[in-house]
Design a protein around this motif. Sequence first.
Motif, PDB file in Angstrom:
ATOM      1  N   VAL A 155      21.497  -2.345  60.428  1.00  0.00           N
ATOM      2  CA  VAL A 155      22.559  -3.120  59.773  1.00  0.00           C
ATOM      3  C   VAL A 155      22.750  -4.452  60.492  1.00  0.00           C
ATOM      4  O   VAL A 155      22.863  -5.512  59.857  1.00  0.00           O
ATOM      5  CB  VAL A 155      23.875  -2.319  59.758  1.00  0.00           C
ATOM      6  CG1 VAL A 155      25.032  -3.190  59.278  1.00  0.00           C
ATOM      7  CG2 VAL A 155      23.735  -1.087  58.886  1.00  0.00           C
ATOM      8  N   TYR A 156      22.774  -4.408  61.810  1.00  0.00           N
ATOM      9  CA  TYR A 156      22.952  -5.624  62.607  1.00  0.00           C
ATOM     10  C   TYR A 156      21.824  -6.626  62.352  1.00  0.00           C
ATOM     11  O   TYR A 156      22.072  -7.828  62.150  1.00  0.00           O
ATOM     12  CB  TYR A 156      23.012  -5.248  64.088  1.00  0.00           C
ATOM     13  CG  TYR A 156      22.942  -6.409  65.037  1.00  0.00           C
ATOM     14  CD1 TYR A 156      24.031  -7.259  65.214  1.00  0.00           C
ATOM     15  CD2 TYR A 156      21.781  -6.658  65.767  1.00  0.00           C
ATOM     16  CE1 TYR A 156      23.969  -8.328  66.088  1.00  0.00           C
ATOM     17  CE2 TYR A 156      21.713  -7.726  66.643  1.00  0.00           C
ATOM     18  CZ  TYR A 156      22.808  -8.554  66.799  1.00  0.00           C
ATOM     19  OH  TYR A 156      22.730  -9.615  67.664  1.00  0.00           O
ATOM     20  N   LEU A 157      20.571  -6.156  62.345  1.00  0.00           N
ATOM     21  CA  LEU A 157      19.439  -7.057  62.127  1.00  0.00           C
ATOM     22  C   LEU A 157      19.439  -7.616  60.710  1.00  0.00           C
ATOM     23  O   LEU A 157      19.147  -8.798  60.500  1.00  0.00           O
ATOM     24  CB  LEU A 157      18.130  -6.314  62.400  1.00  0.00           C
ATOM     25  CG  LEU A 157      17.860  -5.896  63.851  1.00  0.00           C
ATOM     26  CD1 LEU A 157      16.569  -5.096  63.940  1.00  0.00           C
ATOM     27  CD2 LEU A 157      17.791  -7.117  64.758  1.00  0.00           C
ATOM     28  N   THR A 158      19.765  -6.785  59.738  1.00  0.00           N
ATOM     29  CA  THR A 158      19.778  -7.242  58.346  1.00  0.00           C
ATOM     30  C   THR A 158      20.844  -8.308  58.124  1.00  0.00           C
ATOM     31  O   THR A 158      20.582  -9.341  57.483  1.00  0.00           O
ATOM     32  CB  THR A 158      20.031  -6.050  57.406  1.00  0.00           C
ATOM     33  OG1 THR A 158      19.016  -5.071  57.615  1.00  0.00           O
ATOM     34  CG2 THR A 158      20.010  -6.505  55.950  1.00  0.00           C
ATOM     35  N   LEU A 159      22.028  -8.074  58.643  1.00  0.00           N
ATOM     36  CA  LEU A 159      23.096  -9.071  58.511  1.00  0.00           C
ATOM     37  C   LEU A 159      22.738 -10.361  59.242  1.00  0.00           C
ATOM     38  O   LEU A 159      23.069 -11.455  58.779  1.00  0.00           O
ATOM     39  CB  LEU A 159      24.406  -8.513  59.053  1.00  0.00           C
ATOM     40  CG  LEU A 159      25.066  -7.400  58.234  1.00  0.00           C
ATOM     41  CD1 LEU A 159      26.293  -6.860  58.961  1.00  0.00           C
ATOM     42  CD2 LEU A 159      25.449  -7.907  56.851  1.00  0.00           C
ATOM     43  N   GLY A 160      22.059 -10.231  60.381  1.00  0.00           N
ATOM     44  CA  GLY A 160      21.688 -11.414  61.148  1.00  0.00           C
ATOM     45  C   GLY A 160      20.739 -12.339  60.423  1.00  0.00           C
ATOM     46  O   GLY A 160      20.694 -13.540  60.707  1.00  0.00           O
TER      47      GLY A 160
END
Length: 250
Positions: A155-160
């Motif tokens: 989730v963190y990488l996708t949002l980034g």
Amino acid sequence: MESKDKQNLAITACLLAGRLLIENGSNMERVNDTMRRMALSAQLQNFEAFTTMTAIVASAGHLPNAQVIDIHQRKLNLNKVAAVNSLSRQFAAHEIDVETLYAKLQKVDQQPQQTSDFVQCVAAGVLSWALTIVYTGNVHDSLFAAVIALVSYQVYLTLGKHSKARFVNEFCASLVIALLTVGFVKLHWANDVNDIIIGCVMPLVPGVPLTNAARDLMSGDLISGTSRAVEATLTAIAIGCAIVFVLRYV
């Protein structure tokens, strides 16, 4: 290429090297040292550089104009830091000329992330699994911590990739951690909410920014040190607020 053009290109190369180092997680002392060594090797007289977390200004005493470069993003990619250091050493040893140096720095700038998202997520899961055992001794819940950390880091990488609001990315990833943890415990699959959360948030904790902030402050770079410290503090607050929100209202 004329001598003056080479000198201007040398300043441009110094700025590009400095930007790459700052964007990819280097402390400011290394940035300043690398730029000064490159300028010395390029025989730039009275080279001066003003470095911050958002821009670099550089000039040489015998050239009429200063040059400026913006810093648009900050992430952690030590492969690029190592590549810039290697190129600066080759230039200092006169193994490459300034044109080759600048061309290779541009290639480093264009290099994609060498580690895939899947590998990063698996690494986050393994880290959380290990740290849950180390910090709490809870072997059973460490398996759930690994799964939750893997999902939350994705989730963190996708949002980034779609948002420049870095603190929002950590906040949303922490929300996922807390929600999944509470869900597993309420289903009686896992036992301790606190043990799982302690392990899962570790991949999101801003350890490198905090370390660089301390190094910058100790070396006298007060502007960059304070900026990094504030950024790390806001990241920690975002993580904590998400966890507290879920534990309080879910």
